[in-house]
Design a protein around this motif. Structure first.
Motif, PDB file in Angstrom:
ATOM      1  N   PHE A  86       0.093   9.162   3.809  1.00 23.38           N
ATOM      2  CA  PHE A  86       0.498  10.146   4.802  1.00 23.38           C
ATOM      3  C   PHE A  86       0.869  11.437   4.102  1.00 23.38           C
ATOM      4  O   PHE A  86       1.271  11.438   2.940  1.00 23.38           O
ATOM      5  N   SER A  87       0.685  12.545   4.804  1.00 25.12           N
ATOM      6  CA  SER A  87       0.883  13.866   4.209  1.00 25.12           C
ATOM      7  C   SER A  87       1.934  14.665   4.962  1.00 25.12           C
ATOM      8  O   SER A  87       2.138  14.475   6.168  1.00 25.12           O
ATOM      9  N   PHE A  88       2.559  15.565   4.218  1.00 19.70           N
ATOM     10  CA  PHE A  88       3.478  16.553   4.762  1.00 19.70           C
ATOM     11  C   PHE A  88       3.079  17.910   4.193  1.00 19.70           C
ATOM     12  O   PHE A  88       2.463  17.974   3.120  1.00 19.70           O
ATOM     13  N   PRO A  89       3.420  18.985   4.889  1.00 15.40           N
ATOM     14  CA  PRO A  89       3.027  20.315   4.408  1.00 15.40           C
ATOM     15  C   PRO A  89       3.544  20.640   3.006  1.00 15.40           C
ATOM     16  O   PRO A  89       2.930  21.412   2.274  1.00 15.40           O
ATOM     17  N   SER A  90       4.691  20.062   2.630  1.00 15.19           N
ATOM     18  CA  SER A  90       5.285  20.351   1.319  1.00 15.19           C
ATOM     19  C   SER A  90       6.216  19.210   0.940  1.00 15.19           C
ATOM     20  O   SER A  90       6.589  18.383   1.789  1.00 15.19           O
ATOM     21  N   LEU A  91       6.624  19.179  -0.323  1.00 22.38           N
ATOM     22  CA  LEU A  91       7.603  18.184  -0.755  1.00 22.38           C
ATOM     23  C   LEU A  91       8.932  18.412  -0.039  1.00 22.38           C
ATOM     24  O   LEU A  91       9.623  17.458   0.311  1.00 22.38           O
ATOM     25  N   ALA A  92       9.278  19.671   0.218  1.00 24.39           N
ATOM     26  CA  ALA A  92      10.511  19.975   0.956  1.00 24.39           C
ATOM     27  C   ALA A  92      10.457  19.389   2.368  1.00 24.39           C
ATOM     28  O   ALA A  92      11.452  18.841   2.860  1.00 24.39           O
ATOM     29  N   ALA A  93       9.299  19.485   3.021  1.00 26.66           N
ATOM     30  CA  ALA A  93       9.144  18.908   4.360  1.00 26.66           C
ATOM     31  C   ALA A  93       9.276  17.389   4.305  1.00 26.66           C
ATOM     32  O   ALA A  93       9.872  16.771   5.194  1.00 26.66           O
ATOM     33  N   TYR A  94       8.744  16.777   3.257  1.00 30.18           N
ATOM     34  CA  TYR A  94       8.883  15.329   3.088  1.00 30.18           C
ATOM     35  C   TYR A  94      10.353  14.955   2.884  1.00 30.18           C
ATOM     36  O   TYR A  94      10.840  13.985   3.472  1.00 30.18           O
ATOM     37  N   GLU A  95      11.059  15.710   2.055  1.00 32.22           N
ATOM     38  CA  GLU A  95      12.478  15.429   1.818  1.00 32.22           C
ATOM     39  C   GLU A  95      13.283  15.565   3.105  1.00 32.22           C
ATOM     40  O   GLU A  95      14.200  14.776   3.360  1.00 32.22           O
ATOM     41  N   ASP A  96      12.945  16.549   3.934  1.00 34.90           N
ATOM     42  CA  ASP A  96      13.600  16.701   5.234  1.00 34.90           C
ATOM     43  C   ASP A  96      13.340  15.467   6.105  1.00 34.90           C
ATOM     44  O   ASP A  96      14.246  14.928   6.739  1.00 34.90           O
ATOM     45  N   TYR A  97      12.098  15.001   6.110  1.00 34.58           N
ATOM     46  CA  TYR A  97      11.729  13.778   6.838  1.00 34.58           C
ATOM     47  C   TYR A  97      12.570  12.597   6.353  1.00 34.58           C
ATOM     48  O   TYR A  97      13.097  11.830   7.153  1.00 34.58           O
ATOM     49  N   ARG A  98      12.716  12.447   5.036  1.00 41.11           N
ATOM     50  CA  ARG A  98      13.484  11.335   4.490  1.00 41.11           C
ATOM     51  C   ARG A  98      14.937  11.367   4.967  1.00 41.11           C
ATOM     52  O   ARG A  98      15.523  10.332   5.274  1.00 41.11           O
TER      53      ARG A  98
ATOM     54  N   GLU B  48       2.860  -9.948  10.385  1.00 43.58           N
ATOM     55  CA  GLU B  48       4.171  -9.305  10.440  1.00 43.58           C
ATOM     56  C   GLU B  48       4.127  -7.926   9.775  1.00 43.58           C
ATOM     57  O   GLU B  48       4.728  -6.972  10.264  1.00 43.58           O
ATOM     58  N   PHE B  49       3.412  -7.822   8.654  1.00 40.40           N
ATOM     59  CA  PHE B  49       3.267  -6.518   8.007  1.00 40.40           C
ATOM     60  C   PHE B  49       2.515  -5.547   8.921  1.00 40.40           C
ATOM     61  O   PHE B  49       2.876  -4.376   9.020  1.00 40.40           O
ATOM     62  N   GLU B  50       1.478  -6.024   9.595  1.00 38.67           N
ATOM     63  CA  GLU B  50       0.732  -5.166  10.530  1.00 38.67           C
ATOM     64  C   GLU B  50       1.648  -4.646  11.635  1.00 38.67           C
ATOM     65  O   GLU B  50       1.564  -3.471  12.018  1.00 38.67           O
ATOM     66  N   ASP B  51       2.525  -5.489  12.163  1.00 32.09           N
ATOM     67  CA  ASP B  51       3.479  -5.048  13.192  1.00 32.09           C
ATOM     68  C   ASP B  51       4.361  -3.922  12.650  1.00 32.09           C
ATOM     69  O   ASP B  51       4.599  -2.918  13.317  1.00 32.09           O
ATOM     70  N   TYR B  52       4.851  -4.103  11.427  1.00 31.08           N
ATOM     71  CA  TYR B  52       5.681  -3.093  10.765  1.00 31.08           C
ATOM     72  C   TYR B  52       4.892  -1.798  10.575  1.00 31.08           C
ATOM     73  O   TYR B  52       5.360  -0.709  10.912  1.00 31.08           O
ATOM     74  N   ALA B  53       3.685  -1.907  10.055  1.00 33.24           N
ATOM     75  CA  ALA B  53       2.865  -0.730   9.772  1.00 33.24           C
ATOM     76  C   ALA B  53       2.549   0.052  11.046  1.00 33.24           C
ATOM     77  O   ALA B  53       2.604   1.288  11.050  1.00 33.24           O
ATOM     78  N   ARG B  54       2.243  -0.641  12.111  1.00 33.08           N
ATOM     79  CA  ARG B  54       1.924   0.034  13.384  1.00 33.08           C
ATOM     80  C   ARG B  54       3.080   0.894  13.879  1.00 33.08           C
ATOM     81  O   ARG B  54       2.862   1.895  14.546  1.00 33.08           O
ATOM     82  N   LEU B  55       4.289   0.510  13.570  1.00 33.40           N
ATOM     83  CA  LEU B  55       5.449   1.301  13.985  1.00 33.40           C
ATOM     84  C   LEU B  55       5.501   2.650  13.272  1.00 33.40           C
ATOM     85  O   LEU B  55       5.919   3.653  13.848  1.00 33.40           O
ATOM     86  N   TRP B  56       5.109   2.680  11.989  1.00 30.41           N
ATOM     87  CA  TRP B  56       5.295   3.875  11.175  1.00 30.41           C
ATOM     88  C   TRP B  56       4.296   4.991  11.457  1.00 30.41           C
ATOM     89  O   TRP B  56       4.610   6.169  11.263  1.00 30.41           O
ATOM     90  N   ILE B  57       3.097   4.659  11.907  1.00 26.46           N
ATOM     91  CA  ILE B  57       2.093   5.712  12.118  1.00 26.46           C
ATOM     92  C   ILE B  57       2.588   6.754  13.121  1.00 26.46           C
ATOM     93  O   ILE B  57       2.629   7.948  12.794  1.00 26.46           O
ATOM     94  N   PRO B  58       3.017   6.381  14.321  1.00 22.18           N
ATOM     95  CA  PRO B  58       3.509   7.408  15.245  1.00 22.18           C
ATOM     96  C   PRO B  58       4.830   8.039  14.805  1.00 22.18           C
ATOM     97  O   PRO B  58       5.097   9.207  15.108  1.00 22.18           O
ATOM     98  N   ILE B  59       5.656   7.291  14.086  1.00 21.21           N
ATOM     99  CA  ILE B  59       6.923   7.851  13.606  1.00 21.21           C
ATOM    100  C   ILE B  59       6.657   9.002  12.649  1.00 21.21           C
ATOM    101  O   ILE B  59       7.228  10.093  12.797  1.00 21.21           O
ATOM    102  N   VAL B  60       5.814   8.780  11.661  1.00 25.26           N
ATOM    103  CA  VAL B  60       5.511   9.839  10.690  1.00 25.26           C
ATOM    104  C   VAL B  60       4.920  11.049  11.402  1.00 25.26           C
ATOM    105  O   VAL B  60       5.316  12.195  11.141  1.00 25.26           O
ATOM    106  N   ASN B  61       3.999  10.808  12.327  1.00 25.56           N
ATOM    107  CA  ASN B  61       3.387  11.925  13.057  1.00 25.56           C
ATOM    108  C   ASN B  61       4.421  12.678  13.899  1.00 25.56           C
ATOM    109  O   ASN B  61       4.408  13.909  13.933  1.00 25.56           O
ATOM    110  N   ARG B  62       5.314  11.945  14.537  1.00 26.18           N
ATOM    111  CA  ARG B  62       6.361  12.575  15.352  1.00 26.18           C
ATOM    112  C   ARG B  62       7.302  13.413  14.506  1.00 26.18           C
ATOM    113  O   ARG B  62       7.817  14.436  14.944  1.00 26.18           O
ATOM    114  N   MET B  63       7.499  13.000  13.271  1.00 25.79           N
ATOM    115  CA  MET B  63       8.471  13.674  12.413  1.00 25.79           C
ATOM    116  C   MET B  63       7.840  14.736  11.511  1.00 25.79           C
ATOM    117  O   MET B  63       8.430  15.138  10.519  1.00 25.79           O
TER     118      MET B  63
END
Length: 103
Positions: A54-66, A17-32
């Motif tokens: 996972f990485s973002f160009p900056s903390l501001a970019a991460y906050e925007d993602y959130r 079940e955790f693997e199913d959840y994790a698989r969803l997030w990889i493309p989401i983070v990349n898309r965002m």
């Protein structure tokens, strides 16, 4: 660049079940706008610890993602999946600055 390190304590009986959840997030983070470096699941040793990076160009970019993820239908669906499955017991989130090889 900022890298988010997530350390999950998971129910080892709900690894699938955790693997199913994790698989969803990889493309989401990349898309965002981020770069997902993958999930690292139990193999040898502790059977209830999983990691994600996972990485973002900056903390501001991460906050925007959130902010955007709070209303994104795919993100909401991913959270709802784990609410039903309850594979995650707890998690810790830390932010790190990677030191990468120079050219």
């Amino acid at each position: 660049m900022i890298t988010c390190y997530l350390r999950y304590v998971i129910d080892p009986h709900k690894l699938a079940e955790f693997e199913d959840y994790a698989r969803l997030w990889i493309p989401i983070v990349n898309r965002m706008g981020g770069t997902h470096h993958g999930y690292f699941l139990p193999s040898e040793g502790a059977n209830n610890i999983a990691l994600a990076l996972f990485s973002f160009p900056s903390l501001a970019a991460y906050e925007d993602y959130r902010q955007r993820m709070a209303v994104d239908p795919e993100c909401v669906a991913a959270y709802e999946l784990d609410k039903r499955n309850r594979s995650i017991i707890s998690f810790e989130r830390s932010f790190m600055r990677p030191l990468l090889p120079t050219a």
